[in-house]
Design a protein around this motif. Structure first.
Motif, mmCIF file in Angstrom:
data_model
loop_
_atom_site.group_PDB
_atom_site.id
_atom_site.type_symbol
_atom_site.label_atom_id
_atom_site.label_comp_id
_atom_site.label_asym_id
_atom_site.label_seq_id
_atom_site.Cartn_x
_atom_site.Cartn_y
_atom_site.Cartn_z
ATOM 1 N N ASP A 1 0.808 -1.213 0.000
ATOM 2 C CA ASP A 1 0.000 0.000 0.000
ATOM 3 C C ASP A 1 0.845 1.270 0.000
ATOM 4 O OD1 ASP A 1 -2.551 -0.987 -0.197
ATOM 5 O OD2 ASP A 1 -2.807 -1.262 1.961
ATOM 6 N N HIS B 1 2.650 4.114 -1.860
ATOM 7 C CA HIS B 1 2.456 4.716 -3.178
ATOM 8 C C HIS B 1 3.475 5.823 -3.408
ATOM 9 C CE1 HIS B 1 -1.297 2.541 -3.125
ATOM 10 N NE2 HIS B 1 -1.661 3.034 -4.296
ATOM 11 N N ASP C 1 0.648 8.845 -7.792
ATOM 12 C CA ASP C 1 -0.664 8.202 -7.826
ATOM 13 C C ASP C 1 -0.595 6.692 -8.012
ATOM 14 O OD1 ASP C 1 -1.981 10.664 -7.583
ATOM 15 O OD2 ASP C 1 -1.860 11.011 -9.739
ATOM 16 N N SER C 2 0.610 6.119 -7.971
ATOM 17 C CA SER C 2 0.758 4.700 -8.295
ATOM 18 C C SER C 2 1.436 3.935 -7.164
ATOM 19 C CB SER C 2 1.587 4.536 -9.581
ATOM 20 O OG SER C 2 1.014 5.250 -10.648
ATOM 21 N N PRO C 3 1.161 2.628 -7.063
ATOM 22 C CA PRO C 3 1.873 1.807 -6.080
ATOM 23 C C PRO C 3 3.377 1.862 -6.326
ATOM 24 C CG PRO C 3 -0.021 0.622 -6.951
ATOM 25 C CD PRO C 3 0.131 1.855 -7.794
ATOM 26 N N HIS D 1 1.375 6.290 2.316
ATOM 27 C CA HIS D 1 0.796 4.979 2.617
ATOM 28 C C HIS D 1 -0.689 5.145 2.894
ATOM 29 C CE1 HIS D 1 0.135 1.041 4.428
ATOM 30 N NE2 HIS D 1 1.341 0.690 4.035
ATOM 31 N N ARG D 2 -1.448 4.161 2.432
ATOM 32 C CA ARG D 2 -2.908 4.262 2.558
ATOM 33 C C ARG D 2 -3.414 4.075 3.984
ATOM 34 N NH1 ARG D 2 -5.425 1.022 -2.674
ATOM 35 N NH2 ARG D 2 -5.566 2.858 -4.020
#
Length: 558
Positions: free
Chosen positions: A350, A352, A355-357, A386-387
């Motif tokens: 998670d 990133h 906008d991408s991992p 991190h999300r």
């Protein structure tokens, strides 16, 4: 019509450090570069966190004002002249940066191949009590067997300490100096925004002041491999930002890496894999750390300490575990740099970038819940976030064979599923009762979406000011008509899975009682299902503003 339920406060600048603000003060230490007689160049890079930001750079009564139109844009001010602090004692060479909105500030000093960066801390992160690491330059070089003792005058074989008065009034400073038998005190007085520079070869162990100060440990030309040298800079954080647990990254030439551990406790024990290392007493100690030859390691102290990673030509502050953040801004001197990332193993996917991992080769850190990775980035400015949890990020840059860098710029300690938050979200509750479908349409019109408390922290934010007199309210959770699976109605292309629930009982009531979910303020804000045609007040949510860095850096000269 709707009533504002909660506007989340701007991020706390307490014991978890965030590196943005609207008021900064710094100075440019001497960057001598033995073999480079050319003039030095100083650069200040300012990144705006909000649209239409105006900032000022102030030096010796002269002010330069610059505007930035969009959030995420960076403006670089190049300074050529006599800004370097190359004399001892006190005088007026501090540089102030003020702004009408939150910004981040990074300073760069360049003299040919001798380049150094420094994340300038906002004045809200400064303090009045600083523990100074006891570094003797000659002894430090001798500990690296490939180097001879420093040569030349005392000016170039000794660390220097820059103390900057961060307030606009008189400030009383006390230096605590170590002698062979005792600790002596030296006092001085600084006028508004004045600075003081003193030589310290491990002699100054503490600095205290009556008002906030900035403290910078520096060396004009620390020797590196290949008979070269580069300037080193370490902005020391006040003692309130120390910690007990550290992930020590393996990112440098491990045969030439040591740890500098500092504490203000009577004694502090250090542990590595449950093995006690040398005790530290009321000062600091340099420790060889051969464990880094294999991988990053976990270090624990019995009391609060600060830890620095040392290598020839580099002093890098380590981020305590209690000061991990959810997102970081990275600023590189060149167009390509490296990021060292520490994340929990179970959720490392998670992490990133932009906008991408983040695509990385992760290595688990033995005996911990963490993994680490080092990645090369083709960005001059980037965001790593991190999300769901907090991480640590370091930014490393290089100029030929010289490596420099340190902790990335902490933006927000709280994770968000969608990005790096710079302006918190806003919850709103409607005044009128309506069906679940009407509530969804209402929320899309008035804000952006239904309120979707996808985790416990978000639920606490939503309910902290919600009155029990509101009655039951709709939230953006329901079951699918086709599969009966729960899903969040958050209006995004990448809706988060339902991993957190807060049912009034062990599970929602039978399906025939309804597919839509409501929340009951009279029952500790627990959730239960209800018929979608029932009428309740909606809770809506306006999403936060996220930091999206621009790769365009506008430049101006002083």
């Amino acid at each position: 019509m709707f009533a504002i339920l909660l506007i989340a406060s701007l991020f706390c600048q307490g014991l978890t450090i965030v590196s943005y603000g609207d008021n900064f003060i710094t100075a440019f230490p001497e960057n001598i570069g033995y073999f480079y007689p050319h003039n030095s160049m100083e650069i200040i890079r300012v990144t705006a966190l909000h649209d239409n930001t105006t900032f000022n750079v102030i030096y010796r009564g002269t002010q330069k004002t610059i505007s930035i139109s969009q959030s995420g844009e960076t403006s670089a001010v190049t300074i050529q002249g006599s800004f370097e602090v190359n004399q001892l004692n006190q005088y007026n060479k501090s540089v102030r940066i003020t702004s009408d909105k939150n910004i981040t500030v990074v300073s760069y000093s360049c003299r040919e191949d001798s380049v150094q960066t420094n994340v300038v801390q906002p004045t809200t992160n400064l303090g009045t009590n600083y523990l100074i690491p006891s570094l003797n330059y000659t002894e430090l070089l001798a500990s690296f067997t490939q180097f001879n003792s420093a040569s030349g005058s005392m000016r170039y074989s000794t660390f220097k300490l820059l103390i900057i008065n961060a307030v606009g009034n008189e400030n009383n400073i006390t230096l605590f100096k170590k002698t062979e038998t005792d600790i002596e005190e030296e006092t001085l007085r600084l006028e508004a925004y004045q600075l003081f520079q003193v030589l310290t070869n491990g002699s100054v162990v503490r600095v205290e002041s009556s008002h906030e100060i900035a403290v910078i440990l520096t060396h004009p030309c620390a020797e590196t491999a290949g008979c070269t040298c580069n300037m080193v800079v370490n902005q020391i954080l006040p003692t309130k930002f120390q910690g007990q647990n550290f992930v020590v990254p393996s990112i440098l030439n491990t045969a030439l890496t040591e740890l500098l551990v500092a504490t203000d406790q009577n004694t502090s024990s250090l542990f590595y894999n449950s093995t006690q290392l040398q005790p530290i007493s009321n000062s600091s100690m340099l420790l060889p750390f051969p464990y880094l030859q294999t991988a990053s390691q976990y270090l624990t102290a019995s009391e609060n300490v600060s830890v620095r990673l040392l290598s020839p030509g580099l002093i890098m502050e380590l981020i305590p575990e209690n000061m991990f953040s959810a997102c970081y801004l990275l600023q590189f001197f060149s167009s390509k740099g490296q990021a060292f990332v520490i994340a929990e193993t179970d959720s490392r996917d998670d992490v990133h970038i932009q906008d991408s991992p983040l695509s990385a080769q992760w290595t688990e850190i033995t005996g911990t819940k963490y993994s680490s990775a080092i990645v090369t980035l083709n960005y001059q400015t980037a965001v790593i976030w991190h999300r769901t949890s907090r991480i640590a990020v370091y930014m490393l840059d290089s100029r030929n064979t010289i490596v420099f860098g340190g902790p990335a710029i902490s933006i927000n300690e709280r994770p968000d599923y969608y990005g790096c938050v710079v302006m918190p979200g806003q919850f709103q509750v409607g005044n009128d009762k309506m069906t679940w479908l009407e509530s969804r349409e209402y929320c899309m019109t008035t804000t952006n979406q239904f309120a979707c408390p996808i985790n416990e922290d978000m639920l606490k934010d939503m309910t902290s000011n919600l009155s029990s007199q509101q009655g039951q309210v709709w939230i953006g959770l329901r079951r699918s008509l086709l599969t009966t699976e729960l899903y969040w109605q958050d209006e995004s292309e990448n809706s988060p899975p339902v991993t957190y629930v807060n049912w009034a009982s062990n599970k929602p009531q039978k399906l025939w009682r309804g597919l839509c979910m409501s929340m009951d303020p009279e029952n500790e804000f627990k959730w239960k299902n209800a018929r979608c045609c029932n009428k309740k007040k909606p809770v809506c949510y306006k999403r936060p503003n996220y930091l999206t860095p621009s790769q365009i850096i506008t430049t101006s000269s002083w």
